[in-house]
Design a protein around this motif. Structure first.
Motif, PDB file in Angstrom:
ATOM      1  N   PRO A  60       0.835  -1.210   0.000  1.00  0.00           N
ATOM      2  CA  PRO A  60       0.000   0.000   0.000  1.00  0.00           C
ATOM      3  C   PRO A  60       0.867   1.256   0.000  1.00  0.00           C
ATOM      4  O   PRO A  60       1.880   1.320   0.696  1.00  0.00           O
ATOM      5  N   TYR A  61       0.488   2.197  -0.809  1.00  0.00           N
ATOM      6  CA  TYR A  61       1.166   3.482  -0.991  1.00  0.00           C
ATOM      7  C   TYR A  61       2.480   3.367  -1.765  1.00  0.00           C
ATOM      8  O   TYR A  61       3.156   4.367  -1.960  1.00  0.00           O
ATOM      9  N   GLU A  62       2.844   2.166  -2.211  1.00  0.00           N
ATOM     10  CA  GLU A  62       4.025   2.053  -3.078  1.00  0.00           C
ATOM     11  C   GLU A  62       3.630   2.544  -4.472  1.00  0.00           C
ATOM     12  O   GLU A  62       2.668   2.070  -5.059  1.00  0.00           O
ATOM     13  N   ILE A  63       4.382   3.484  -5.004  1.00  0.00           N
ATOM     14  CA  ILE A  63       4.024   4.120  -6.272  1.00  0.00           C
ATOM     15  C   ILE A  63       4.604   3.343  -7.448  1.00  0.00           C
ATOM     16  O   ILE A  63       5.799   3.054  -7.485  1.00  0.00           O
ATOM     17  N   ILE A  64       3.752   2.997  -8.406  1.00  0.00           N
ATOM     18  CA  ILE A  64       4.188   2.395  -9.671  1.00  0.00           C
ATOM     19  C   ILE A  64       4.286   3.530 -10.679  1.00  0.00           C
ATOM     20  O   ILE A  64       3.312   4.256 -10.905  1.00  0.00           O
ATOM     21  N   ILE A 125       4.599  10.723 -17.984  1.00  0.00           N
ATOM     22  CA  ILE A 125       4.926   9.860 -16.851  1.00  0.00           C
ATOM     23  C   ILE A 125       3.677   9.716 -15.992  1.00  0.00           C
ATOM     24  O   ILE A 125       3.042  10.697 -15.621  1.00  0.00           O
ATOM     25  N   ILE A 126       3.334   8.477 -15.682  1.00  0.00           N
ATOM     26  CA  ILE A 126       2.102   8.157 -14.958  1.00  0.00           C
ATOM     27  C   ILE A 126       2.464   7.432 -13.667  1.00  0.00           C
ATOM     28  O   ILE A 126       3.304   6.528 -13.663  1.00  0.00           O
ATOM     29  N   HIS A 127       1.840   7.836 -12.568  1.00  0.00           N
ATOM     30  CA  HIS A 127       2.050   7.188 -11.276  1.00  0.00           C
ATOM     31  C   HIS A 127       0.697   6.684 -10.766  1.00  0.00           C
ATOM     32  O   HIS A 127      -0.298   7.407 -10.846  1.00  0.00           O
ATOM     33  N   VAL A 211       9.268  12.783 -10.004  1.00  0.00           N
ATOM     34  CA  VAL A 211       9.307  11.405 -10.481  1.00  0.00           C
ATOM     35  C   VAL A 211       9.174  10.407  -9.333  1.00  0.00           C
ATOM     36  O   VAL A 211       8.296   9.561  -9.332  1.00  0.00           O
ATOM     37  N   CYS A 212      10.041  10.506  -8.319  1.00  0.00           N
ATOM     38  CA  CYS A 212      10.025   9.500  -7.256  1.00  0.00           C
ATOM     39  C   CYS A 212       9.074   9.860  -6.106  1.00  0.00           C
ATOM     40  O   CYS A 212       8.706   8.987  -5.321  1.00  0.00           O
ATOM     41  N   PHE A 213       8.678  11.148  -5.979  1.00  0.00           N
ATOM     42  CA  PHE A 213       7.804  11.608  -4.901  1.00  0.00           C
ATOM     43  C   PHE A 213       8.359  11.247  -3.524  1.00  0.00           C
ATOM     44  O   PHE A 213       7.614  11.046  -2.564  1.00  0.00           O
TER      45      PHE A 213
END
Length: 281
Positions: A60-64, A125-127, A211-213
């Motif tokens: 959970p909350y890990e960004i792809i 770029i999509i997250h 990008v990485c937030f």
């Protein structure tokens, strides 16, 4: 009971793993071609049979994070993203249906949605991520936070699943750093500093990297002048496409805002040499 406990223990073991995120090498649609790093997925022909999974469960909350690489105008519809309880290691690729929506959703505990057309352009770029309540959110160049779908069963292990469908022909998985990284130093200005010196830190009260937030924005891109990246992501993007994620301008040089590096030929030459070497997987 024993089986359930074993399954949960294995999930927790994977959850604690720092294994990099990439596309599962075998659980994929029959039209998907992966590169040697398993970070790029391209649909060879038709508009379907483009399903791909991540190699490990997603927390959970890990960004792809994805980048759109290629589009095909002759089809309709676009990229679909979501999550599935299906362990891709146990999937027979021949059994995968041609579509996530509605086929895979109807056959298994899978949740996915079609991305709006305005969010899918080459270079975007999509997250996306799922929270503890099972709600899936999306962030793009255009929107800060967009609710995509809900009611995902977060009590079970979840793998990200994507469908390289329709107008979307090729995508790339960009793995955000989950903790501060230790980048290779790329300019003569920094060559005498310790090799374990870290330029990137959690954002804290500063603005986060686009990008990485995770890390704070700290890197200036030349010649466009944008400061939307941490040094780690700037380094990686320079080695990959050498294009600013915001304006798509070619990046000729990048440096920390508080460590000025003159834009002279010797610096550019040194940076370019490493960038060429790093393009190989």
């Amino acid at each position: 009971m024993g089986s359930a406990f074993s399954h949960e223990a294995e999930y927790l073991k994977k959850k604690r793993s720092y294994e990099p995120l990439y596309f599962h090498p075998k659980a994929k649609g029959n039209q998907i071609l992966l590169n040697d790093c398993f970070s790029r997925a391209e649909r060879i022909s038709t508009f379907h049979d483009g399903i791909v999974f991540t190699n490990r469960p997603i927390q959970p909350y890990e960004i792809i994070t994805l980048r759109i690489l290629e589009m095909e105008d002759k089809w309709n519809g676009g990229l679909r993203v979501g999550f599935s309880c299906l362990d891709p290691s146990n999937i027979n690729p021949c059994s995968l249906p041609p579509f996530i929506c509605p086929d895979l959703i109807a056959q298994s505990p899978t949740w996915a949605a079609v991305l709006p057309d305005q969010f899918i352009k080459v270079g975007d770029i999509i997250h996306f991520w799922v929270n503890n309540s099972g709600k899936v959110f999306l962030r793009t160049n255009e929107v800060k936070k967009f609710p995509l779908l809900g009611r995902v069963a977060v009590s079970s292990p979840l793998w990200a699943v994507l469908d390289v469908y329709g107008t979307t022909k090729a995508i790339e998985l960009l793995t955000p750093m989950s903790k501060p990284c230790w980048p290779r130093l790329v300019t003569p200005k920094f060559k005498d500093e310790p090799q374990d010196f870290c330029f990137c830190f959690p954002d804290g009260d500063e603005e986060e990297c686009s990008v990485c937030f995770y890390h704070a924005k700290n890197t200036w891109l030349f010649p466009c002048g944008h400061t939307i990246l941490c040094y780690c992501c700037a380094n990686r993007i320079f080695r990959d496409t050498a294009k600013c994620p915001m304006c798509r301008c070619k990046i000729e040089l990048f440096y920390l805002q508080n460590k000025f590096t003159p834009a002279d030929p010797s610096n550019f030459s040194s940076t370019s040499t490493i960038a060429v070497e790093s393009r190989q997987c």
